[in-house]
Design a protein around this motif. Structure first.
Motif, mmCIF file in Angstrom:
data_model
loop_
_atom_site.group_PDB
_atom_site.id
_atom_site.type_symbol
_atom_site.label_atom_id
_atom_site.label_comp_id
_atom_site.label_asym_id
_atom_site.label_seq_id
_atom_site.Cartn_x
_atom_site.Cartn_y
_atom_site.Cartn_z
ATOM 1 N N GLY A 206 0.787 -1.230 0.000
ATOM 2 C CA GLY A 206 0.000 0.000 0.000
ATOM 3 C C GLY A 206 0.815 1.273 0.000
ATOM 4 O O GLY A 206 0.546 2.189 0.788
ATOM 5 N N VAL A 207 1.794 1.352 -0.863
ATOM 6 C CA VAL A 207 2.611 2.568 -0.949
ATOM 7 C C VAL A 207 1.796 3.640 -1.680
ATOM 8 O O VAL A 207 1.295 3.411 -2.780
ATOM 9 C CB VAL A 207 3.925 2.287 -1.717
ATOM 10 N N PRO A 208 1.631 4.801 -1.065
ATOM 11 C CA PRO A 208 0.808 5.831 -1.700
ATOM 12 C C PRO A 208 1.408 6.292 -3.031
ATOM 13 O O PRO A 208 2.613 6.188 -3.240
ATOM 14 C CB PRO A 208 0.798 6.966 -0.675
ATOM 15 N N ALA A 237 10.121 -3.226 -8.341
ATOM 16 C CA ALA A 237 8.934 -3.561 -9.130
ATOM 17 C C ALA A 237 7.711 -3.048 -8.388
ATOM 18 O O ALA A 237 7.732 -2.875 -7.166
ATOM 19 C CB ALA A 237 8.846 -5.072 -9.329
ATOM 20 N N GLU A 238 6.674 -2.760 -9.128
ATOM 21 C CA GLU A 238 5.427 -2.318 -8.492
ATOM 22 C C GLU A 238 4.275 -2.996 -9.203
ATOM 23 O O GLU A 238 4.194 -2.963 -10.451
ATOM 24 C CB GLU A 238 5.289 -0.795 -8.582
ATOM 25 N N GLY A 266 0.700 1.217 -5.123
ATOM 26 C CA GLY A 266 0.455 -0.201 -4.926
ATOM 27 C C GLY A 266 1.532 -0.822 -4.072
ATOM 28 O O GLY A 266 2.146 -0.140 -3.245
ATOM 29 N N ASP A 267 1.743 -2.102 -4.280
ATOM 30 C CA ASP A 267 2.773 -2.812 -3.524
ATOM 31 C C ASP A 267 4.109 -2.693 -4.254
ATOM 32 O O ASP A 267 4.200 -2.996 -5.445
ATOM 33 C CB ASP A 267 2.404 -4.283 -3.378
ATOM 34 N N GLU A 287 12.424 6.210 -0.799
ATOM 35 C CA GLU A 287 11.336 7.143 -0.495
ATOM 36 C C GLU A 287 10.490 7.345 -1.738
ATOM 37 O O GLU A 287 11.014 7.409 -2.859
ATOM 38 C CB GLU A 287 11.892 8.499 -0.018
ATOM 39 N N ALA A 288 9.171 7.444 -1.529
ATOM 40 C CA ALA A 288 8.269 7.806 -2.627
ATOM 41 C C ALA A 288 8.188 9.326 -2.636
ATOM 42 O O ALA A 288 7.765 9.941 -1.662
ATOM 43 C CB ALA A 288 6.899 7.182 -2.389
ATOM 44 N N ARG A 289 8.632 9.945 -3.720
ATOM 45 C CA ARG A 289 8.651 11.417 -3.791
ATOM 46 C C ARG A 289 7.895 11.885 -5.031
ATOM 47 O O ARG A 289 7.823 11.177 -6.021
ATOM 48 C CB ARG A 289 10.081 11.940 -3.852
#
Lengths: 289, 544
Positions: A206-208, A237-238, A266-267, A287-289
């Motif tokens: 559940g990565v935003p 991978a996502e 997603g994952d 990090e998700a940026r």
């Protein structure tokens, strides 16, 4: 006698312990959440950490880079010689400025910011990850355990492994730690110890959504700066779709890489595959940026 | 007795008394300040070596046959055999005979090095007085005594100031042997050189220094005689033969480790130092750990750590000597000083020479730099006398040039390795520039009161860069509580020490992870700059 006068000047120029103690409440008052404190000059930082430990959360103190935060709070001893300003701060615009005793506190705006939507290292600390070793497609989970004590290696020994970690086969671990980069500065990251066979897979649920994933990888620079070539291949991978791969070279220190993401979150799967046997203690921040 | 002879006799006595006074005064100062100076990492190893040698000396007294057997010699003298024996033997004998003479046992180990350090100060005076008079000699001697890093090293049970002292002694003996005929001066040079060789490998450079001296003083005449087919070899100083024959014999006699397998062990000794591993050292914000090392390191560190007034006077001395080179009354001596300075720094002309150890590896240059400073003081005093309408009293001038070094040195104690001069902004400026802040883990002393107060009973202390043998000496001296247990395993510790060097930051990071805090419980600072700090394990994070 002139030299003696200068000696007296320099020897008595720095703030005292009492000055740091007096600064602490004001520093905590002026520090907004999520704004790292920077000491200028950097050597004053331990004194600030002692006086106001709450101003130095590890995630801010050992941040993966300087682009993940919109603002910084600089605590300066005045900026003039012998307390020169840190060069990377001098170019940042000043939002506000306060004088507190012998200190100057400046809120600096980071115009080069990449807002962080999701910190994978903190996600691991919160247990929002599944860790496994993968040997020829066969996944073996690495459960979260708590040891009786941490493992630390001292100057020439292993990277610190905290008491709580994911235990993989062969007594290998995945955990949150801190390593030093090529400037011997701290970097908080996910320690991934090389498995005896196969690769290590971390699945973050559940990565935003965000535009990209920004990664950082390295080994303890002091220990492994001599190791030639690339040692590890990292792949991301996502939702089952490959996003990209990065080879990590210990001699290059702390390296940044990034991959673009699909529109929906997603994952995210991070896989570390060793290309050589040594060194074994990879550390990754994502990090998700 | 003619009046001139009487005056000369009295003057010579006065200089002897002054030299003795300098010796005694400096020794007293070192002894008085030793208890506040912690034990360096290397001292820990030399304490252990000295204790082993002491046991052998005791055995030699009680059972000479057994003591001299190969097995016994090797057993005791293999300890720390990478360094020669002379100084460590003195540490051992001093501990044996003077162990109870001092309030702290450690002082008996350190005492021989303090004696040799005081000898260097006294001999600097004597040599200076011989060459340029009393006041400049006093400036030279006190300039040496009050170089902050010399004062620091002068306390230690190590080799660095002793080897500087023995370079000076051997040079002095060599210079006198060039003036005086007879067997005694010649044997004296050989003996001094032997002790010098048996102290530290800086001695390997000395033959090059006397060679350079010979070239400058005799080179042209020797070549002329060679070309003319005359017996040029008569110009070679007989002292060379003495150094060549007596020197190695002294080393062999005093270093039992060499009594068996002599050549392989000598080769091993030479190889250890010529192929020494590289240690990390920070210089201008960058940690160097492999070649190429910056060639400017030795010179810039000298600039940043030796009082500027001393360096300026030394430059003035060199210039004034150069201007009177042809007819300078002490030409031979001063050329030898110059050769000694150049050769002491020579290894760092190569970018492959390791630069760890701060300034200690070229301390051998400092007595000669200070003799040049004395020469400079003489030249500057003379120039002032000629330039000013009313002469400045020489005592006042000497006081002016010595006040800075004396006060800066006393102020730096016990943080000698952290001391930098105002040229780089003192300790704060040096830290900002990224110059090495400390090494050797001796600053544990500054945290001892905190550790004694905070550590639980029988608590474990992570010692970081302090050698375990040094930690044991802290306890033997009652500087640290005897119930405390030193450990190299951070994870089992209650209190952790951290001695800051740039490349050691990973140790502090490990403390953060294990102790769960980034906040030091105590920090020892020098002029406001953190040098060493300590963490206490929070109760919420028990060690097991």
């Amino acid at each position: 006698l002139g030299e003696l006068g200068l000696h007296a000047y320099f020897a008595n120029r720095a703030p005292s312990f009492e000055d740091y103690s007096a600064l602490a409440p004001r520093l905590l008052e002026l520090k907004p959440p999520g704004v790292p404190v920077l000491a200028s000059p950097a050597w004053a930082e331990p004194l600030l950490r002692q006086a106001a430990p709450e101003a130095f959360p590890l995630a801010e103190l050992a941040r993966p880079d300087d682009r993940g935060f919109a603002r910084y709070l600089e605590v300066s001893l005045g900026g003039s010689w012998p307390f020169g300003a840190e060069p990377e701060l001098s170019r940042l615009p000043v939002e506000s400025e306060h004088e507190v005793g012998p200190f100057r506190l400046r809120l600096l705006k980071n115009s080069d910011v990449e807002s962080t939507r999701h910190d994978f290292t903190s996600a691991l600390e919160r247990g929002e990850v599944e860790v496994a070793t993968d040997v020829a497609g066969e996944l073996t989970p690495c459960p979260s355990v708590e040891a009786r004590r941490a493992r630390t290696g001292g100057l020439h020994g292993a990277v610190a492994r905290p008491r709580r970690y994911h235990a993989c086969t062969g007594e290998r671990a995945v955990a949150v730690t801190v390593i030093e980069d090529q400037n011997y500065r701290p970097r908080r990251c996910i320690l991934i110890e090389a498995p005896s066979r196969g690769s290590v897979e971390l699945v973050f649920r559940g990565v935003p959504p965000s535009a990209k994933l920004v990664g950082f990888a390295g080994f303890s620079y002091f220990l492994d700066r001599d190791a030639p070539g690339a040692q590890v291949e990292l792949s991301l991978a996502e939702g089952g779709q490959p996003l990209g791969a990065q080879r990590v070279e210990a001699a290059r220190g702390w390296q940044r890489f990034e991959v673009q993401r699909p529109a929906a979150g997603g994952d995210v799967t991070l896989r570390a595959s060793w290309l050589v046997e040594q060194p074994r203690e990879l550390c990754v921040a994502l990090e998700a940026r | 007795v003619k009046p001139a002879q009487l005056r000369a006799w009295l003057l010579e006595r006065a200089d002897g008394c002054l030299a003795l006074g300098l010796f005694a005064g400096y020794l007293a100062l070192l002894l008085a300040s030793a208890s506040s100076l912690g034990f360096t990492r290397d001292e820990g190893f030399y304490f252990s070596a000295a204790r082993a040698y002491e046991q052998w000396f005791v055995l030699l007294g009680s059972s000479p046959g057994e003591a001299l057997s190969r097995d016994t010699v090797d057993r005791f003298w293999s300890v720390n055999h990478e360094h020669p024996s002379f100084i460590k033997s003195l540490f051992a004998l001093s501990h044996r005979w003077l162990g109870s003479a001092f309030s702290q046992p450690s002082t008996s180990f350190r005492f021989p090095a303090m004696l040799l350090s005081s000898l260097a100060v006294a001999l600097t005076y004597r040599w200076g007085a011989r060459c340029f008079g009393r006041w400049p000699a006093l400036v030279a001697a006190l300039s040496l005594a009050f170089v902050p890093q010399v004062f620091f090293h002068a306390h230690l049970a190590c080799f660095d100031v002793p080897v500087a002292s023995l370079w000076l002694v051997t040079s002095y003996a060599y210079a006198r042997s060039l003036e005086r005929q007879g067997l005694l001066p010649l044997v004296g040079v050989g003996l001094a050189f032997g002790l010098f060789l048996d102290t530290k490998h800086n001695a390997w450079l000395f033959p090059f220094a006397v060679g350079l001296h010979f070239v400058v003083m005799q080179g042209r005449a020797t070549v002329a005689e060679l070309i003319a087919g005359k017996p040029w070899w008569r110009r070679l100083p007989p002292a060379w033969l003495s150094m060549l024959l007596v020197g190695p014999l002294v080393v062999y006699a005093l270093w039992p480790w060499l009594w068996h397998d002599t050549l392989p062990r000598l080769r091993e000794y030479v190889r250890f130092h010529t192929q020494h591993e590289y240690y990390n050292i920070e210089f201008l914000g960058h940690t160097y750990w492999r070649p190429p090392f910056p060639r400017a390191y030795a010179w810039l560190m000298t600039l940043g750590t030796v009082p500027l007034v001393t360096l300026l006077l030394a430059c003035a001395g060199a210039i004034s000597f150069a201007r009177r080179f042809a007819d300078h009354p002490a030409k031979s001596d001063v050329v030898l000083w110059g050769a000694s300075v150049l050769l002491s720094y020579a290894p760092w002309w190569s970018s492959a020479t390791p630069i760890f150890g701060g300034t200690k590896h070229w301390l051998t240059a400092y007595p000669f730099l200070c003799l040049f400073a004395g020469l400079g003081f003489q030249a500057v005093s003379r120039a002032l006398r000629e330039a000013l309408p009313r002469p400045v009293p020489v005592a006042l001038s000497a006081g002016c040039v010595l006040a800075g070094p004396v006060i800066m040195t006393l102020h730096a104690h016990p943080f000698g390795l952290s001391a930098y001069t105002p040229l780089v902004g003192g300790a704060p400026g040096a830290a900002t520039l990224g110059l090495n802040r400390t090494f050797w883990g001796y600053t544990t002393q500054s945290l001892a009161p905190f550790v004694n107060q905070q550590a639980p009973r029988a608590g474990r202390v992570y010692v970081h860069d302090t050698a375990l043998a040094s930690f044991a000496m802290f306890q033997e001296d009652s500087r640290l509580r005897r119930d405390l247990r030193p450990t190299l395993d951070l994870a089992v510790s209650d209190v952790a020490l951290y001695h800051h060097e740039q490349h050691m930051s990973r140790v502090e990071h490990q403390i953060w992870i294990d102790y769960g805090t980034v906040s030091p419980a105590a920090i020892a600072t020098f002029d406001g700059v953190p040098i060493t700090w300590s963490y206490v394990r929070p109760r919420s994070k028990p060690r097991e």
